[in-house]
Design an enzyme around this catalytic site. Structure first.
Site, mmCIF file in Angstrom:
data_model
loop_
_atom_site.group_PDB
_atom_site.id
_atom_site.type_symbol
_atom_site.label_atom_id
_atom_site.label_comp_id
_atom_site.label_asym_id
_atom_site.label_seq_id
_atom_site.Cartn_x
_atom_site.Cartn_y
_atom_site.Cartn_z
ATOM 1 N N LEU A 132 -8.943 -73.491 -48.560
ATOM 2 C CA LEU A 132 -9.635 -74.613 -49.209
ATOM 3 C C LEU A 132 -9.421 -75.903 -48.413
ATOM 4 O O LEU A 132 -10.367 -76.585 -48.032
ATOM 5 C CB LEU A 132 -9.099 -74.771 -50.641
ATOM 6 N N SER A 139 -6.506 -83.525 -51.380
ATOM 7 C CA SER A 139 -6.632 -83.721 -52.832
ATOM 8 C C SER A 139 -8.103 -83.768 -53.237
ATOM 9 O O SER A 139 -8.482 -83.301 -54.310
ATOM 10 C CB SER A 139 -5.949 -85.029 -53.243
ATOM 11 N N TRP A 163 -3.362 -76.077 -43.079
ATOM 12 C CA TRP A 163 -2.253 -75.747 -43.980
ATOM 13 C C TRP A 163 -2.506 -74.456 -44.742
ATOM 14 O O TRP A 163 -2.237 -74.405 -45.946
ATOM 15 C CB TRP A 163 -2.014 -76.849 -45.027
ATOM 16 N N ILE A 164 -3.027 -73.450 -44.121
ATOM 17 C CA ILE A 164 -3.379 -72.239 -44.868
ATOM 18 C C ILE A 164 -2.244 -71.204 -44.791
ATOM 19 O O ILE A 164 -1.962 -70.650 -43.729
ATOM 20 C CB ILE A 164 -4.706 -71.636 -44.351
ATOM 21 N N GLN A 343 25.001 -81.755 -54.319
ATOM 22 C CA GLN A 343 26.077 -82.663 -54.712
ATOM 23 C C GLN A 343 27.289 -81.877 -55.227
ATOM 24 O O GLN A 343 28.431 -82.184 -54.875
ATOM 25 C CB GLN A 343 25.558 -83.632 -55.806
ATOM 26 N N GLU A 370 -1.069 -76.946 -53.911
ATOM 27 C CA GLU A 370 -1.781 -76.564 -55.150
ATOM 28 C C GLU A 370 -1.961 -77.776 -56.062
ATOM 29 O O GLU A 370 -1.886 -77.672 -57.282
ATOM 30 C CB GLU A 370 -1.048 -75.426 -55.863
HETATM 31 C C1 LIG Z 1 3.306 -75.541 -46.476
HETATM 32 C C2 LIG Z 1 1.949 -75.768 -47.050
HETATM 33 C C3 LIG Z 1 1.174 -74.677 -47.424
HETATM 34 C C4 LIG Z 1 -0.121 -74.868 -47.917
HETATM 35 N N1 LIG Z 1 -0.906 -73.770 -48.231
HETATM 36 C C5 LIG Z 1 -2.222 -73.952 -48.518
HETATM 37 C C6 LIG Z 1 -3.103 -72.829 -48.660
HETATM 38 O O1 LIG Z 1 -2.687 -71.671 -48.578
HETATM 39 N N2 LIG Z 1 -4.427 -73.064 -48.870
HETATM 40 C C7 LIG Z 1 -4.941 -74.328 -48.958
HETATM 41 O O2 LIG Z 1 -6.152 -74.468 -49.131
HETATM 42 N N3 LIG Z 1 -4.113 -75.427 -48.861
HETATM 43 C C8 LIG Z 1 -2.790 -75.255 -48.619
HETATM 44 N N4 LIG Z 1 -1.960 -76.358 -48.487
HETATM 45 C C9 LIG Z 1 -2.538 -77.683 -48.574
HETATM 46 C C10 LIG Z 1 -2.134 -78.455 -49.830
HETATM 47 O O3 LIG Z 1 -2.735 -77.913 -50.954
HETATM 48 C C11 LIG Z 1 -2.501 -79.929 -49.574
HETATM 49 O O4 LIG Z 1 -1.546 -80.427 -48.643
HETATM 50 C C12 LIG Z 1 -2.490 -80.743 -50.857
HETATM 51 O O5 LIG Z 1 -3.581 -80.394 -51.671
HETATM 52 C C13 LIG Z 1 -2.545 -82.256 -50.590
HETATM 53 O O6 LIG Z 1 -3.568 -82.585 -49.705
HETATM 54 P P1 LIG Z 1 -3.247 -83.489 -48.437
HETATM 55 O O7 LIG Z 1 -2.078 -82.895 -47.730
HETATM 56 O O8 LIG Z 1 -4.499 -83.641 -47.659
HETATM 57 O O9 LIG Z 1 -2.786 -84.871 -49.019
HETATM 58 P P2 LIG Z 1 -3.740 -86.093 -49.466
HETATM 59 O O10 LIG Z 1 -4.808 -85.584 -50.369
HETATM 60 O O11 LIG Z 1 -4.127 -86.848 -48.272
HETATM 61 O O12 LIG Z 1 -2.719 -86.951 -50.332
HETATM 62 C C14 LIG Z 1 -1.757 -87.841 -49.771
HETATM 63 C C15 LIG Z 1 -1.124 -88.634 -50.921
HETATM 64 O O13 LIG Z 1 -2.133 -89.376 -51.623
HETATM 65 C C16 LIG Z 1 -2.106 -89.042 -52.986
HETATM 66 N N5 LIG Z 1 -3.472 -89.062 -53.547
HETATM 67 C C17 LIG Z 1 -4.595 -88.474 -53.062
HETATM 68 N N6 LIG Z 1 -5.622 -88.688 -53.888
HETATM 69 C C18 LIG Z 1 -5.168 -89.412 -54.913
HETATM 70 C C19 LIG Z 1 -5.739 -89.942 -56.109
HETATM 71 N N7 LIG Z 1 -7.016 -89.763 -56.433
HETATM 72 N N8 LIG Z 1 -4.932 -90.659 -56.936
HETATM 73 C C20 LIG Z 1 -3.615 -90.820 -56.650
HETATM 74 N N9 LIG Z 1 -3.011 -90.352 -55.565
HETATM 75 C C21 LIG Z 1 -3.777 -89.647 -54.701
HETATM 76 C C22 LIG Z 1 -1.520 -87.648 -53.046
HETATM 77 O O14 LIG Z 1 -0.964 -87.359 -54.326
HETATM 78 C C23 LIG Z 1 -0.472 -87.742 -51.964
HETATM 79 O O15 LIG Z 1 0.672 -88.365 -52.468
HETATM 80 C C24 LIG Z 1 -0.630 -76.181 -48.062
HETATM 81 C C25 LIG Z 1 0.175 -77.278 -47.719
HETATM 82 C C26 LIG Z 1 1.424 -77.086 -47.209
HETATM 83 C C27 LIG Z 1 2.235 -78.286 -46.814
#
Ligand SMILES: Cc1cc2nc3c(=O)[nH]c(=O)nc-3n(C[C@H](O)[C@H](O)[C@H](O)COP(=O)(O)OP(=O)(O)OC[C@H]3O[C@@H](n4cnc5c(N)ncnc54)[C@H](O)[C@@H]3O)c2cc1C
Length: 391
Positions: A132, A139, A163-164, A343, A370
């Site tokens: 995804l 997000s 990040w899949i 701790q 997620e």
């Molecule tokens: C180890 C790992 C495994 C993963 N596995 C998968 C997977 O198998 N498949 C997959 O599809 N994805 C996967 N992910 C991706 C993961 O789901 C995303 O990292 C997550 O959804 C957040 O997206 P982003 O990293 O782009 O952060 P961003 O969306 O850029 O967010 C950055 C910050 O802004 C905040 N933010 C964003 N929008 C808003 C809002 N509207 N209001 C308030 N705060 C907001 C967020 O809460 C966060 O604190 C994985 C990630 C990691 C690190």
């Protein structure tokens, strides 16, 4: 709206107890002894994956006719908690394979798609991944840029996923793509992409804080051609499919976090009753007991929230908000518990002789993936206020 269920039992059935004992014993025998070395070596343990498949912990909520065990969500939570107590990297395999991939195929797939993929996935013979997230769509998943266009009688897909989990080892990737950018989230579609398709490639992500024994990948789709039969659900249902998968995936993450919390309690009790300072066991100091008591309270609260969500799922009731409540609370609690457990261990907690430093590093991602904690709060806030503050 958040509604309190009227009847919920905390008693486990004999069968649930048996599964819990089996999972506990499996985690102690097969997962925990490998966890430190796998973490140190960033080793994605395919031998362990095969064992998870062999014991029936992959796709266990899938019906038996497709190779699953047909178990209820409470029992699934018991398994995931034990695997999560052992190692969150192994737990990620269970969560992604079962909740994100298998559940989606079972719920949205055609009979042919179910028969083609579910037996392979449930047995662990094949791995699946959930594609995804993209570099510019985290997000805000609906803004994804991977493009699916009609080509001949089928589809051509191009895009980049980030990040899949399990992306380098998956045989099938559940890929979400946009079919018509003007339709925004209503243009999204889901595809079952065999990863040996021409134009499909992946690279590994290294240097993670935790979850080091979990495979994390970037996926590249460069004009991947697929038949019409690769479409999961209908065109336009992609967003709905992704959200339904996350309802199950978040539940699974939450259950895994309860396992981290319980692991922190167990490790802290063992260490504090063994180690002595001032000629007394650490456990005899009230301030140490406070650290442990707070951990116990949060562990039990997190477990109760997970079991409530399980109950709603098993009853077939709406549970998106309650699942977010469980995921938010359990993930944040697991970080607090792991921090407190370090701790309790003092300097010994800072090195990997004990599991608690890994618990902290592994717990950290659970408030990110997620759906971040902020996104869970926005889901809960929207449910109780009726106001969407997400955009
Ligand atoms: C180890 C790992 C495994 C993963 N596995 C998968 C997977 O198998 N498949 C997959 O599809 N994805 C996967 N992910 C991706 C993961 O789901 C995303 O990292 C997550 O959804 C957040 O997206 P982003 O990293 O782009 O952060 P961003 O969306 O850029 O967010 C950055 C910050 O802004 C905040 N933010 C964003 N929008 C808003 C809002 N509207 N209001 C308030 N705060 C907001 C967020 O809460 C966060 O604190 C994985 C990630 C990691 C690190």
């Amino acid at each position: 709206m958040l509604k309190s269920p009227t009847v919920i039992s905390f008693e486990l059935t004999d069968e649930q107890r048996l599964v819990q004992d089996t999972a506990r014993e499996f985690a102690n025998r097969e997962i925990i002894p490998r966890a430190r070395e796998n973490d140190r070596n960033e080793h994605f343990d395919l031998e362990l994956v095969a064992k998870l498949g062999g014991i029936g912990f992959l796709g266990s909520i899938v019906s038996e006719e497709y190779g699953g065990r047909g178990i209820d969500y409470r029992t699934y939570a018991l398994i995931v908690e034990e695997v999560g107590r052992g190692d969150s990297s192994a737990r990620t395999v269970v969560s992604v394979q079962t909740s994100l991939v298998c559940s989606s195929i079972e719920r949205w797939g055609t009979e042919e798609q179910r028969r083609e993929w579910l037996p392979l996935l449930c047995s662990g013979e094949a791995l699946g991944c959930f594609g995804l997230t993209e570099p510019n769509a985290g997000s805000d998943a609906a803004s994804l840029a991977t493009r699916a266009t009609r080509a001949g009688g089928g589809w051509r897909i191009s895009g980049h996923k980030q990040w899949i989990s399990m992306g380098n080892h998956a045989k099938v990737a559940l890929v979400f793509a946009q079919t018509d950018p003007e339709l925004l989230h209503r243009g999204l579609a889901a595809f079952l992409v065999p990863t040996d398709s021409e134009g499909f490639s992946s690279t590994s992500v290294h240097g993670k804080l935790g979850l080091r024994a979990s495979d994390t990948a970037e996926l590249f789709l460069d004009g991947v051609e697929l038949p019409e039969t690769a479409l999961l659900g209908e065109v336009g249902e992609g967003f709905k499919i992704a959200m339904s998968a996350l309802d199950s995936g978040r539940f699974s993450v939450a259950a895994g976090c309860v396992g981290i919390c319980q692991g922190c309690v167990d490790a802290s009790v063992a260490y504090s009753t063994e180690r002595e300072q001032f000629e007394r066991p650490l456990a005899s100091f009230q301030l140490v007991q406070e650290l442990i008591a707070d951990m116990v309270v949060e562990t039990e609260a997190a477990r109760a929230l997970v079991w409530r969500a399980a109950w709603l799922k098993d009853e077939g009731r709406p549970n998106t908000t309650e699942t977010s409540v469980a995921k938010l609370y359990a993930s944040e609690a697991s970080i607090r518990a792991a921090n407190a457990a370090i701790q309790v261990h003092g300097g010994a907690g800072y090195v990997d002789e004990y599991p608690v430093e890994r618990y902290l590093r592994d717990a950290r991602v659970t408030t990110l993936y997620e759906g971040t904690s902020q996104i869970q709060k926005l889901i809960i806030g929207r449910a109780v206020t009726g106001v969407n503050a997400m955009t």
